[in-house]
Design an enzyme around this catalytic site. Sequence first.
Site, PDB file in Angstrom:
ATOM      1  N   GLY A  36      -6.276   0.095   2.140  1.00 15.39           N
ATOM      2  CA  GLY A  36      -5.781  -0.050   0.775  1.00 15.39           C
ATOM      3  C   GLY A  36      -5.976  -1.401   0.121  1.00 15.39           C
ATOM      4  O   GLY A  36      -6.044  -1.497  -1.096  1.00 15.39           O
ATOM      5  N   GLU A  91      -1.577  -7.292   1.622  1.00 17.30           N
ATOM      6  CA  GLU A  91      -1.250  -5.854   1.605  1.00 17.30           C
ATOM      7  C   GLU A  91      -1.427  -5.298   0.204  1.00 17.30           C
ATOM      8  O   GLU A  91      -1.201  -5.999  -0.779  1.00 17.30           O
ATOM      9  CB  GLU A  91       0.207  -5.655   2.030  1.00 17.30           C
ATOM     10  N   ASP A  92      -1.781  -4.029   0.120  1.00 16.24           N
ATOM     11  CA  ASP A  92      -1.812  -3.385  -1.189  1.00 16.24           C
ATOM     12  C   ASP A  92      -0.398  -3.166  -1.713  1.00 16.24           C
ATOM     13  O   ASP A  92      -0.078  -3.480  -2.841  1.00 16.24           O
ATOM     14  CB  ASP A  92      -2.586  -2.048  -1.116  1.00 16.24           C
ATOM     15  N   ASP A  95       6.218  -0.778   0.659  1.00 17.31           N
ATOM     16  CA  ASP A  95       7.044   0.353   0.248  1.00 17.31           C
ATOM     17  C   ASP A  95       8.353   0.286   1.023  1.00 17.31           C
ATOM     18  O   ASP A  95       9.284  -0.393   0.603  1.00 17.31           O
ATOM     19  CB  ASP A  95       6.233   1.631   0.519  1.00 17.31           C
ATOM     20  N   THR A  96       8.431   0.936   2.164  1.00 15.17           N
ATOM     21  CA  THR A  96       9.652   0.809   2.965  1.00 15.17           C
ATOM     22  C   THR A  96       9.753  -0.575   3.618  1.00 15.17           C
ATOM     23  O   THR A  96      10.827  -0.988   4.020  1.00 15.17           O
ATOM     24  CB  THR A  96       9.692   1.857   4.095  1.00 15.17           C
ATOM     25  N   LYS A 123       7.504  -1.784  -4.047  1.00 20.40           N
ATOM     26  CA  LYS A 123       8.452  -0.760  -4.501  1.00 20.40           C
ATOM     27  C   LYS A 123       9.816  -1.154  -3.973  1.00 20.40           C
ATOM     28  O   LYS A 123      10.277  -0.649  -2.946  1.00 20.40           O
ATOM     29  CB  LYS A 123       8.064   0.597  -3.889  1.00 20.40           C
ATOM     30  N   ARG A 157      -9.337   5.578  -4.889  1.00 24.52           N
ATOM     31  CA  ARG A 157      -9.369   4.139  -4.583  1.00 24.52           C
ATOM     32  C   ARG A 157     -10.235   3.374  -5.565  1.00 24.52           C
ATOM     33  O   ARG A 157     -10.060   2.189  -5.792  1.00 24.52           O
ATOM     34  CB  ARG A 157      -9.925   3.900  -3.171  1.00 24.52           C
TER      35      ARG A 157
HETATM   36  P1  IMP Z   1       5.577   0.987   4.213  1.00 24.84           P
HETATM   37  O1  IMP Z   1       5.468   0.833   5.699  1.00 24.84           O
HETATM   38  O2  IMP Z   1       6.509   2.110   3.838  1.00 24.84           O
HETATM   39  O3  IMP Z   1       5.924  -0.292   3.481  1.00 24.84           O
HETATM   40  O4  IMP Z   1       4.183   1.534   3.728  1.00 24.84           O
HETATM   41  C1  IMP Z   1       3.170   0.776   3.283  1.00 24.84           C
HETATM   42  C2  IMP Z   1       1.892   1.600   3.227  1.00 24.84           C
HETATM   43  O5  IMP Z   1       2.111   2.927   2.729  1.00 24.84           O
HETATM   44  C3  IMP Z   1       0.945   0.970   2.263  1.00 24.84           C
HETATM   45  O6  IMP Z   1       0.136   0.024   2.909  1.00 24.84           O
HETATM   46  C4  IMP Z   1       0.165   2.159   1.747  1.00 24.84           C
HETATM   47  O7  IMP Z   1      -0.920   2.431   2.600  1.00 24.84           O
HETATM   48  C5  IMP Z   1       1.121   3.302   1.809  1.00 24.84           C
HETATM   49  N1  IMP Z   1       1.765   3.583   0.504  1.00 24.84           N
HETATM   50  C6  IMP Z   1       3.061   3.415   0.185  1.00 24.84           C
HETATM   51  N2  IMP Z   1       3.320   3.755  -1.077  1.00 24.84           N
HETATM   52  C7  IMP Z   1       2.126   4.165  -1.591  1.00 24.84           C
HETATM   53  C8  IMP Z   1       1.731   4.640  -2.910  1.00 24.84           C
HETATM   54  O8  IMP Z   1       2.522   4.773  -3.865  1.00 24.84           O
HETATM   55  N3  IMP Z   1       0.418   4.951  -3.037  1.00 24.84           N
HETATM   56  C9  IMP Z   1      -0.489   4.828  -2.042  1.00 24.84           C
HETATM   57  N4  IMP Z   1      -0.159   4.374  -0.815  1.00 24.84           N
HETATM   58  C10 IMP Z   1       1.137   4.050  -0.591  1.00 24.84           C
HETATM   59 MG    MG Z   2      -1.808   0.186   3.451  1.00 22.73          MG
END
Ligand code: IMP
Ligand code: MG
Length: 176
Positions: A36, A91-92, A95-96, A123, A157
């Site tokens: 990403g 990082e792109d 999220d969590t 987020k 992408r």
């Molecule tokens: P985390 O571990 O929940 O913070 O997830 C992070 C990863 O989830 C990112 O590096 C993305 O690859 C993917 N991700 C989370 N939200 C999105 C979104 O809205 N669109 C696309 N990919 C997402």
């Molecule tokens: Mg990612």
Amino acid sequence: MLIPEARLRARVRSLGQRIRADYRGREPVLVGVLQGSFVFMADLVRAIDLPLRCDFLRVSSYGERTDSSGRVRLVFGAAGSLRGKDVILVEDIVDTGITARRVLGMLRGVRPRSLRLCALLHKAGRTREAVRIDYVGFRIPDRFVVGYGLDFAGLYRNLPYLAALEGAGLGVQLSR
Ligand code: IMP
Ligand code: MG
């Protein structure tokens, strides 16, 4: 459309200028998390007027779910040694926070001189594991976003802007 191309460009440029100011006299290594981050990374490094190096690593969460399972596996690591280097993880999206925390933990283990996190998107409403983001492009609402490197089922992408997927229901939960 969530964030048009011109706003992305302006924000990435200012992130690059901040990083340049903070790392003056150093040679940072920017480590992008595939896949990403590749578009953001490409623009970001061109906005940083410093001698720097690029590297990439790849991780996968077990299972094809949007809700991070918490199990993050390193698929391949950075090609060069990061020991003693000023590392900026790119990082792109955070999220969590689970992925970023795991990867930062892995990187700390190789004893860089310093370690910071740069994320294009955050987020904030979904954070489950607190992670300090040193450089953040945009805080966005809890929508599934695509474009500028981010995908849904591998697609979108290549959009030059950031879009929120419409009617994003349970279907998008399969995109990871
Ligand atoms: P985390 O571990 O929940 O913070 O997830 C992070 C990863 O989830 C990112 O590096 C993305 O690859 C993917 N991700 C989370 N939200 C999105 C979104 O809205 N669109 C696309 N990919 C997402
Ligand atoms: Mg990612």
